[in-house]
Motif scaffolding. Structure first.
Motif, mmCIF file in Angstrom:
data_model
loop_
_atom_site.group_PDB
_atom_site.id
_atom_site.type_symbol
_atom_site.label_atom_id
_atom_site.label_comp_id
_atom_site.label_asym_id
_atom_site.label_seq_id
_atom_site.Cartn_x
_atom_site.Cartn_y
_atom_site.Cartn_z
ATOM 1 N N ASN A 25 3.168 69.543 34.232
ATOM 2 C CA ASN A 25 3.885 69.077 33.049
ATOM 3 C C ASN A 25 3.187 69.504 31.768
ATOM 4 O OD1 ASN A 25 6.263 67.648 33.883
ATOM 5 N ND2 ASN A 25 4.950 66.047 34.719
ATOM 6 N N ALA A 26 1.864 69.506 31.793
ATOM 7 C CA ALA A 26 1.078 69.842 30.601
ATOM 8 C C ALA A 26 0.631 71.301 30.587
ATOM 9 C CB ALA A 26 -0.146 68.932 30.519
ATOM 10 N N SER A 27 1.248 72.146 31.413
ATOM 11 C CA SER A 27 0.782 73.529 31.542
ATOM 12 C C SER A 27 0.920 74.324 30.250
ATOM 13 C CB SER A 27 1.544 74.234 32.670
ATOM 14 O OG SER A 27 2.941 74.212 32.424
ATOM 15 N N PHE A 28 1.945 74.036 29.461
ATOM 16 C CA PHE A 28 2.106 74.734 28.185
ATOM 17 C C PHE A 28 0.940 74.397 27.246
ATOM 18 C CE2 PHE A 28 4.641 75.093 24.026
ATOM 19 C CZ PHE A 28 4.358 76.440 23.907
ATOM 20 N N SER A 29 0.557 73.136 27.218
ATOM 21 C CA SER A 29 -0.604 72.740 26.416
ATOM 22 C C SER A 29 -1.885 73.377 26.952
ATOM 23 C CB SER A 29 -0.742 71.214 26.405
ATOM 24 O OG SER A 29 0.243 70.618 25.594
ATOM 25 N N ILE A 30 -2.037 73.387 28.274
ATOM 26 C CA ILE A 30 -3.222 74.014 28.863
ATOM 27 C C ILE A 30 -3.295 75.478 28.461
ATOM 28 C CG2 ILE A 30 -4.295 74.720 31.046
ATOM 29 C CD1 ILE A 30 -3.191 72.160 32.287
ATOM 30 N N TYR A 31 -2.151 76.147 28.500
ATOM 31 C CA TYR A 31 -2.131 77.570 28.174
ATOM 32 C C TYR A 31 -2.515 77.825 26.721
ATOM 33 C CZ TYR A 31 -0.584 82.347 27.583
ATOM 34 O OH TYR A 31 -0.551 83.689 27.302
ATOM 35 N N ALA A 84 -1.398 78.167 35.059
ATOM 36 C CA ALA A 84 -2.212 77.866 33.875
ATOM 37 C C ALA A 84 -3.703 77.883 34.206
ATOM 38 C CB ALA A 84 -1.809 76.508 33.301
ATOM 39 N N LEU A 85 -4.080 77.317 35.342
ATOM 40 C CA LEU A 85 -5.488 77.283 35.723
ATOM 41 C C LEU A 85 -6.000 78.687 36.052
ATOM 42 C CD1 LEU A 85 -5.674 74.057 37.922
ATOM 43 C CD2 LEU A 85 -6.311 74.346 35.521
ATOM 44 N N LEU A 126 -3.430 66.948 27.969
ATOM 45 C CA LEU A 126 -2.599 65.784 28.274
ATOM 46 C C LEU A 126 -2.219 65.023 27.012
ATOM 47 C CD1 LEU A 126 -4.369 64.466 31.514
ATOM 48 C CD2 LEU A 126 -2.180 65.676 31.350
ATOM 49 N N LEU A 127 -3.139 64.955 26.067
ATOM 50 C CA LEU A 127 -2.834 64.293 24.792
ATOM 51 C C LEU A 127 -1.766 65.047 24.011
ATOM 52 C CD1 LEU A 127 -6.379 63.187 23.564
ATOM 53 C CD2 LEU A 127 -4.477 61.682 24.190
ATOM 54 N N SER A 128 -1.895 66.370 23.934
ATOM 55 C CA SER A 128 -0.905 67.131 23.175
ATOM 56 C C SER A 128 0.448 67.130 23.879
ATOM 57 C CB SER A 128 -1.395 68.566 22.944
ATOM 58 O OG SER A 128 -1.470 69.279 24.160
ATOM 59 N N TYR A 129 0.438 67.077 25.209
ATOM 60 C CA TYR A 129 1.711 66.963 25.926
ATOM 61 C C TYR A 129 2.371 65.628 25.631
ATOM 62 C CZ TYR A 129 4.972 66.170 29.751
ATOM 63 O OH TYR A 129 6.095 65.867 30.481
#
Length: 380
Positions: free
Chosen positions: A305-311, A31-32, A357-360
């Motif tokens: 864990n939050a990679s989908f949100s990051i993407y 994601a990064l 992180l919030l959306s996750y």
């Protein structure tokens, strides 16, 4: 209690016992990498020459996601989709893993696009995205949400995964699948070589063009399965060798492209991608066998864990910060490309990580919990 329920509970217990923190870390770094790739591409930021490998190679973060996805799904479901109840559970869990945040982002992006004066999306495109069939439609393959084309690829792979679980039962078959998928991808690219516009984009973004990455992840699963029973310590060597190979692929990219082009002709590009798929799979296998602390750390697992949100959030965050003039202000203040780019990365992450992180926490996790409850209710 009937037999199907007992089997479902046994499979659930088995899945719960498998802990592969290396996969979480890989999701974080993928994601990064994609975020850095788009941070340069979207605002067209200047970077120092020693970072020129970011816009040329960090796009492989998306294939890394595919490899990790296929690997992880086979860890969880290989040999465990043998009934209608288990098949229904798989599809329910996959749907509720993706749909809640994706639907939220469709509404958010649609409203944002409208507020910024953009033209409304056609209703047919909204429907195709909502039904997750946009990967099969040339005019819709890129999706509504920015960078969501890969979600269409992922969901198309989910649709055929139970068939692959049934058919691919060992390392030999997985290697055959990988070879066939590379062959199909090469010919798929040749078939769309002379096309333009939406049809050309469809050729690049459809599942057929990326299936061999998933196949590589499946082969990696069977390699991991053999090694984790015999010599998991070899994971350290595999991971180090994979990182070294990645560095070589970056440093000698032109020479490798010329060499494979000479041997394979027009299919040389597919050959390069196949080498990348095998190398990234080696890194995934190595880190799964032996998760080293410097790579698989607490921050990497948290962001994994939050990679989908990051993407899904990162293109919107980058575009909005660019429209607000933040990057121009940073480059005007720092002057040099190195410090300016580092400051731009920090500023972007300062917004992106808390938002993700919030959306996750409040969208993804409740969605996954809903899928679990719904699948258990249907099984009962």
């Amino acid at each position: 209690m009937n037999v199907e329920v007992l089997r479902g509970q046994a499979a659930e217990t088995t899945r719960a016992r498998i802990d592969l923190p290396g996969l979480l870390a890989m999701r974080c770094y993928a994601a990064l990498a994609i975020m850095l790739f788009h941070l340069i591409a979207l605002p067209k930021l200047q970077i120092p020459t020693y970072l020129s490998f970011i816009p040329t190679h960090f796009g492989f973060g998306v294939p890394l996601f595919y490899i990790v996805s296929a690997f992880g799904l086979f860890v969880g479901y290989a040999g465990r989709i043998g009934s209608r109840a288990e098949l229904r559970e798989f599809y329910l869990r996959r749907f509720f893993r993706i749909a809640p945040l994706f639907y939220f982002m469709i509404v958010f992006f649609y409203l944002l696009f409208w507020m910024l004066g953009g033209r409304p999306f056609p209703l047919s495109q909204v429907i195709s995205s909502t039904l997750f069939v946009f990967n099969f439609i040339p005019q819709h393959v890129s999706g509504i949400v920015m960078a969501s084309w890969s979600i269409g690829v992922e969901m198309a792979f989910y649709a055929i995964l139970p068939l692959l679980v049934f058919a691919i039962t060992g390392l030999a078959r997985s290697l055959v699948l990988f070879a066939v998928a590379v062959f199909l991808a090469a010919n798929w690219a040749l078939a769309f070589q002379a096309t333009e516009g939406a049809l050309s984009l469809f050729g690049q973004l459809s599942l057929m063009a990326h299936l061999f990455y998933f196949a590589a992840g499946i082969a990696g699963y069977f390699i991991w399965l053999r090694l984790c029973r015999t010599s998991p310590e070899i994971g350290r060597i595999i991971f180090a060798a994979s990182l070294l190979t990645i560095i070589c692929l970056i440093c000698f990219a032109n020479q490798i492209a010329i060499f494979l082009g000479t041997i394979l002709g027009p299919s040389g590009s597919a050959g390069i991608k196949a080498v990348w798929a095998a190398t990234l799979t080696g890194a995934v296998v190595g880190v799964s066998l032996h998760p080293q602390r410097w790579f698989v750390n607490a921050a990497a697992k948290l962001l994994g864990n939050a990679s989908f949100s990051i993407y899904l959030w990162h293109p919107i965050v980058i575009v909005m910060l660019d429209r607000l003039g933040l990057y121009r202000a940073i480059y005007a203040s720092f002057g040099g490309a190195s410090l300016s780019f580092i400051a731009s990365v920090i500023a972007t992450l300062a917004v992106l990580i808390p938002l993700s992180l919030l959306s996750y926490r409040y969208i993804e996790r409740p969605g996954m919990a809903l899928g679990t409850r719904f699948s258990r209710h249907r099984s009962a």
